[in-house]
Design an enzyme around this catalytic site. Sequence first.
Site: not given
Ligand code: NAP
Length: 292
Positions: A231, A72, A229, A109, A68, A134, A93, A136
């Site tokens: 939770y 990753k 995504l 994932d 995690t 998103g 992961n 990311g």
């Molecule tokens: P991450 O790598 O930080 O990616 C998030 C992306 O969203 C970034 O590129 C960020 O840009 C963008 N973003 C944030 N605020 C924004 C806005 N207002 N307007 C436009 N773009 C925006 O995060 P991640 O690891 O992908 O995780 C994302 C979410 O998914 C989290 O809430 C995480 O808990 C969830 N998740 C859930 C699971 C599941 O199994 N359910 C698994 C993985 C992740 P900036 O960096 O420029 O802010």
Amino acid sequence: MNGRDIPPVLTGVFGDPIAHSLSPAMQTAAFRRRRLHYVYLKFRVPAPDLQAALRGAALLGFRGVNLTIPLKEAALRLVDVLTPVARNTGAVNTVTFGGPGRIEGHSTDGAGFLRAFHEAWKTGVRGEKVLLLGAGGAARSVAFALASAGVRAISLCDLDGKRLARLLRDLRDRAKFRARGAQCPLPRIDDRMLDGVTLVVNATPLGMDGRSVPLMPGLLAPAMRVVDLVYNPAVTPLIRMARRRGLRCINGEGMLVHQGALSFERWTGRRAPVAAMRHALAAALRRRRRGK
Ligand code: NAP
């Protein structure tokens, strides 16, 4: 030697921080349900120590570990073998130790997302027109999974133009899938990105604070399904908004359970007891929400 003297099969999760991880609750419940003599432990591993930790785990005979934050991406360079899914996604992961020179890195994932979708709606994503918010780590996993599962179109929105461009390019080069993208400050978005959209996926952290929405309320249409995504909280602002409009929606709990179930299956070769894992995850999340 009686049964109790046989050492358990070792599995676990590496990360930094790691105290918050919900995976031990899920995996331990799964091993119990399947009566497998396995343990699943948490280890705080800072990124510079990942290589040593992986080699150490291999030496000690671990069957597998989850990775995690923040490990990753670093793992991509450190495992002996990468599955195509992990290479495309740009993240590992799930690590499986298969003997000398056989530390394999995989990502569950994206497949976890597809299983959660199917479980919720008894249908696949084939033919969907997707708005993916998103670009990311989570969005990358979901985007490659959607592309491989036959969606009709993907529109991507992210604030970070470079990240967005990289994902669009990787989808084109590695999955032969032409998605379109717009750099936008969510929840504001160009209306044209919503043309014909049937599925909205939030892969940004917007909503984790219980207040922010990744999309303006007026943009949701009755024919859309919504997957958030996020939770925690269970009812995110996006889910609340979607329910008010009568849309079909799920939060990220299903994906979290299924990515864990897929790790379990890789390590044990057994079908995962998904209901037991979901039950354990829900209990752990309730404890967390109560601050315990
Ligand atoms: P991450 O790598 O930080 O990616 C998030 C992306 O969203 C970034 O590129 C960020 O840009 C963008 N973003 C944030 N605020 C924004 C806005 N207002 N307007 C436009 N773009 C925006 O995060 P991640 O690891 O992908 O995780 C994302 C979410 O998914 C989290 O809430 C995480 O808990 C969830 N998740 C859930 C699971 C599941 O199994 N359910 C698994 C993985 C992740 P900036 O960096 O420029 O802010």
